[in-house]
Design a protein around this motif. Structure first.
Motif, short mmCIF file in Angstrom:
data_model
loop_
_atom_site.label_atom_id
_atom_site.label_comp_id
_atom_site.label_asym_id
_atom_site.label_seq_id
_atom_site.Cartn_x
_atom_site.Cartn_y
_atom_site.Cartn_z
N LEU A 4 0.83 -1.21 0.00
CA LEU A 4 0.00 0.00 0.00
C LEU A 4 0.86 1.26 0.00
CD1 LEU A 4 -2.90 -0.92 2.42
CD2 LEU A 4 -3.12 -0.10 0.09
N SER A 5 1.94 1.25 0.79
CA SER A 5 2.75 2.47 0.84
C SER A 5 3.50 2.65 -0.48
CB SER A 5 3.71 2.46 2.04
OG SER A 5 4.42 1.25 2.08
N SER A 6 3.96 1.55 -1.10
CA SER A 6 4.61 1.70 -2.41
C SER A 6 3.62 2.26 -3.44
CB SER A 6 5.14 0.37 -2.93
OG SER A 6 5.68 -0.39 -1.91
N GLY A 7 2.40 1.74 -3.43
CA GLY A 7 1.37 2.24 -4.35
C GLY A 7 1.12 3.72 -4.14
N THR A 8 1.05 4.12 -2.86
CA THR A 8 0.83 5.53 -2.54
C THR A 8 1.97 6.39 -3.07
OG1 THR A 8 -0.28 4.82 -0.52
CG2 THR A 8 0.36 7.13 -0.66
N VAL A 9 3.20 5.91 -2.88
CA VAL A 9 4.35 6.69 -3.34
C VAL A 9 4.35 6.79 -4.87
CG1 VAL A 9 6.86 6.81 -3.44
CG2 VAL A 9 5.74 6.14 -1.32
N ILE A 10 4.02 5.67 -5.53
CA ILE A 10 3.96 5.70 -7.00
C ILE A 10 2.97 6.75 -7.47
CG2 ILE A 10 3.20 4.40 -9.05
CD1 ILE A 10 4.37 1.89 -7.72
N MET A 11 1.83 6.83 -6.77
CA MET A 11 0.82 7.80 -7.16
C MET A 11 1.27 9.23 -6.85
SD MET A 11 -3.23 7.90 -6.43
CE MET A 11 -4.18 9.09 -7.38
N ALA A 12 2.05 9.40 -5.79
CA ALA A 12 2.41 10.75 -5.35
C ALA A 12 3.62 11.33 -6.11
CB ALA A 12 2.69 10.76 -3.85
N ILE A 13 4.55 10.45 -6.51
CA ILE A 13 5.82 10.94 -7.06
C ILE A 13 5.66 11.95 -8.21
CG2 ILE A 13 7.76 10.20 -8.51
CD1 ILE A 13 8.35 8.05 -6.54
N PRO A 14 4.86 11.64 -9.25
CA PRO A 14 4.80 12.61 -10.36
C PRO A 14 4.31 13.98 -9.93
CG PRO A 14 3.85 10.52 -10.99
CD PRO A 14 4.08 10.45 -9.53
N VAL A 15 3.27 14.04 -9.10
CA VAL A 15 2.75 15.36 -8.73
C VAL A 15 3.69 16.07 -7.75
CG1 VAL A 15 0.32 15.01 -9.26
CG2 VAL A 15 1.18 14.30 -7.03
N VAL A 16 4.36 15.31 -6.90
CA VAL A 16 5.31 15.94 -5.99
C VAL A 16 6.48 16.55 -6.78
CG1 VAL A 16 7.04 15.48 -4.21
CG2 VAL A 16 4.74 14.56 -3.96
N LEU A 17 6.98 15.80 -7.76
CA LEU A 17 8.07 16.33 -8.60
C LEU A 17 7.61 17.58 -9.34
CD1 LEU A 17 9.78 13.13 -10.06
CD2 LEU A 17 10.57 14.63 -8.22
N LEU A 18 6.42 17.50 -9.96
CA LEU A 18 5.90 18.67 -10.67
C LEU A 18 5.81 19.87 -9.74
CD1 LEU A 18 2.96 17.62 -13.01
CD2 LEU A 18 5.12 18.70 -13.61
N PHE A 19 5.33 19.60 -8.51
CA PHE A 19 5.17 20.68 -7.55
C PHE A 19 6.53 21.30 -7.20
CE2 PHE A 19 5.19 22.17 -3.14
CZ PHE A 19 4.24 23.18 -3.24
N LEU A 20 7.51 20.44 -6.94
CA LEU A 20 8.82 20.96 -6.54
C LEU A 20 9.45 21.79 -7.65
CD1 LEU A 20 10.25 17.97 -4.49
CD2 LEU A 20 9.23 20.09 -3.65
#
Lengths: 295, 270
Positions: free
Chosen positions: B238-254
């Motif tokens: 579950l945490s890997s899935g969450t990170v996979i979902m979060a990574i693209p938007v977090v990178l875009l945000f940064l």
């Protein structure tokens, strides 16, 4: 002739060509469903059968005497209330502190705003995990000697709604903070200087300079937070689905259950209309404040 | 002076608390199963990507990722086109019923997706677009287009009318003026639209839950929800899935933090 930009034809045709893509999608997939939800709410349709009968205000009569609807209604307002207190109150305090700090400001701001871009679905997964009986929150409480407070946060009828509201606030407070920050940057520095000369303490400055100057921005954050919290579905659905029993049932989850899962399309639509009315009123107030600020 | 340090300390604590849920999730996703007995705030000792690989292949997240990416990218690009074209007409052209149209778009700011999903499902179904990328894309565009029409409108309103007039006199067509004169000036609005629409599209659950019922069409949000339902105890998955979902938007945000912050405040602070 067709390409001549000054021809009469072009003048008539151009607005149509430019507006058509946006307008056709908008009317078919946004306006039409909005009209339909009102129409469905007057029927006994189950969402599948070709037959549907108009039953007048029957769904609304049912809704107003439906105990669960009122529970969901009450929960929606409690939910929004908690989020308002955190996002407006704490959001203002954090922004006011942040405005006085230069070192590490971008780093701190990034940490606070970052959760805003995280999907509500991911937020739900993270907090469901942290709220588990043996999860991080309880581990922490035990670690600092407050083990008595540990509980299954999402299984406890008395706290589940607050626990979820807190998780939602975690993921949205960054928006309040940056709006307040933008507002703070517009406050006249001279006012601070003058009050300093008069011997005001930082707290007095906050009370008598910052807060009055921020009143319009506060109104914006207030109503924006309110409209957004009314619309929430994802985080509740992905954690408790309104449970345990109905202690975290809000209007959107109740509508989804009745309409999409139990095939009570007409009745679900009536709940949808209730939601539409509440959100519209809040949004109209929001747009009014915005307009006044611009003038 | 001491005050400043107290302030900085308090803010530091808040920042750590705000970042903690994300950091702990990242920690858990990188821990071998044997390290799960440690408290959650222990960093992983033997970093492992096995959970990511498992979720990505067996968990079907590669397919969910591609579906989500297709929908979000198309949403963002088409939104820029249709919203800017409509806003151009609203600002630079004269036609009957303009006021009425403006009101119609204001209405779109008020419609909560949650309230209209039931009939929306029926309409998408009647077009035969259930379980297609296109069905979700149309719904996304329709329910957010108002916001971006107003964003472009306020941007275009700042373009000097003389510039438009001069191009007209030079014999340029409206579309040429749109492409060559107006749009290049509106780059910030284009960037903001792309980012916000991509973000909203990437993150949405409700529409996708309703309109994508077949597994191969699922997006990350629905995939994660399903995974959570069937694999409740699979904390690392579950945490890997969450990170996979979060990574693209977090990178875009940064990378685009400034544009994001401007876009998110644009509607609220003028």
């Amino acid at each position: 002739m067709f390409l001549d930009p000054n021809s009469k034809w072009a003048a008539r045709l151009n607005p149509v060509l430019f507006l058509l893509p946006a307008l056709s999608i908008y009317i078919i997939f946004a306006i039409y469903p909005t009209v339909s939800v009102v129409e469905y709410s007057f029927t006994d349709w189950d969402g599948i059968s070709p037959e549907r009968n108009y039953i007048g205000l029957e769904n609304y009569r049912k809704m107003f005497s439906d105990k669960i609807f009122w529970e969901a209604f009450r929960n929606t307002f409690v939910w929004s209330g908690v989020i308002l207190v955190i996002n407006v109150g704490l959001g203002l305090v954090i922004a006011a502190m942040l405005a006085r700090v230069w070192k590490a400001r971008l780093l701190i701001q990034t940490c606070i705003v970052l959760p805003v871009v995280i999907s509500p679905m991911a937020v739900a997964t993270i907090w469901r995990w942290m709220y588990q009986p043996n999860g991080v929150i309880n581990q922490l409480l035990e670690g600092i000697g407050l083990g008595a407070l540990a509980r299954p946060w999402l299984g406890d009828p008395n706290v589940v709604l607050y626990a979820l509201a807190f998780a939602h606030s975690w993921s949205t407070i960054g928006l309040s903070v940056i709006i307040f920050l933008a507002g703070l940057q517009a406050v006249d520095e001279d006012l601070y200087e003058a009050s300093k000369v008069d011997g005001a303490t930082p707290l007095q400055q906050f009370r008598y300079v910052t807060m009055p100057a921020l009143r319009p921005v506060t109104a914006v954050v207030f109503i924006l937070t309110l409209t957004q919290s009314f619309k929430v579905f994802d985080i509740v659905w992905a954690t408790t689905q309104g449970g345990p029993i109905r202690f975290s049932e809000i209007l959107s989850t109740y509508m989804y259950k009745r309409g999409a899962l139990e095939n009570q399309y007409g009745y679900g639509s009536a709940i949808g209309v209730a939601l539409l009315v509440i959100v519209s009123v809040a949004t109209i107030i929001y747009l009014q404040i915005q307009n006044r600020k611009e003038q | 002076m001491a005050n400043r340090w107290v302030l900085l300390f308090v803010l530091g604590v808040i920042a750590v608390l705000m970042a903690a849920p994300l950091v702990l999730t990242l920690f858990t996703s990188l821990k071998p199963t044997t390290e799960l007995v440690n408290p959650a705030w222990y960093p992983p000792i033997d970093l492992t990507f096995e959970h990511y690989i498992r979720v990505w292949t067996e968990g079907g997240f590669s397919r969910y990722f591609v579906n989500t990416l297709i929908i979000s990218v198309v949403d963002a690009i088409v939104m820029i086109l249709i919203a800017s074209l409509a806003a151009y007409a609203m600002v630079f052209m004269q036609f009957p019923g303009k006021m009425l149209l403006q009101l119609l778009f204001v209405l779109g700011l008020m419609i909560p997706v949650t309230a209209v999903v039931l009939p929306l499902f029926q309409i998408v179904r009647s077009f035969g677009l259930l379980n297609t990328h296109l069905g979700v894309i149309f719904a996304d565009l329709a329910l957010a287009v108002s916001v971006f029409v107003f964003m472009f409108t306020s941007y275009f309103a700042g373009v000097p009318k003389a510039l438009h007039e001069a191009a007209r006199i030079d014999g340029a067509t409206e579309f040429q003026i749109y492409r060559r004169v107006v749009m290049p000036i509106a780059t910030p609005a284009v960037v903001t639209t792309a980012l916000l629409e991509f973000l909203w599209s990437w993150n949405d659950l409700l529409l996708r839950l309703l309109l994508m019922t077949r597994d191969e069409m699922r997006t990350l949000s629905v995939g994660l929800l399903n995974f959570q339902g069937t694999m409740t105890r699979d904390v690392t998955g579950l945490s890997s899935g969450t990170v996979i979902m979060a990574i693209p938007v977090v990178l875009l945000f940064l990378v685009f933090q400034r544009s994001f912050v401007r876009g998110m405040t644009a509607g609220a602070v003028k």
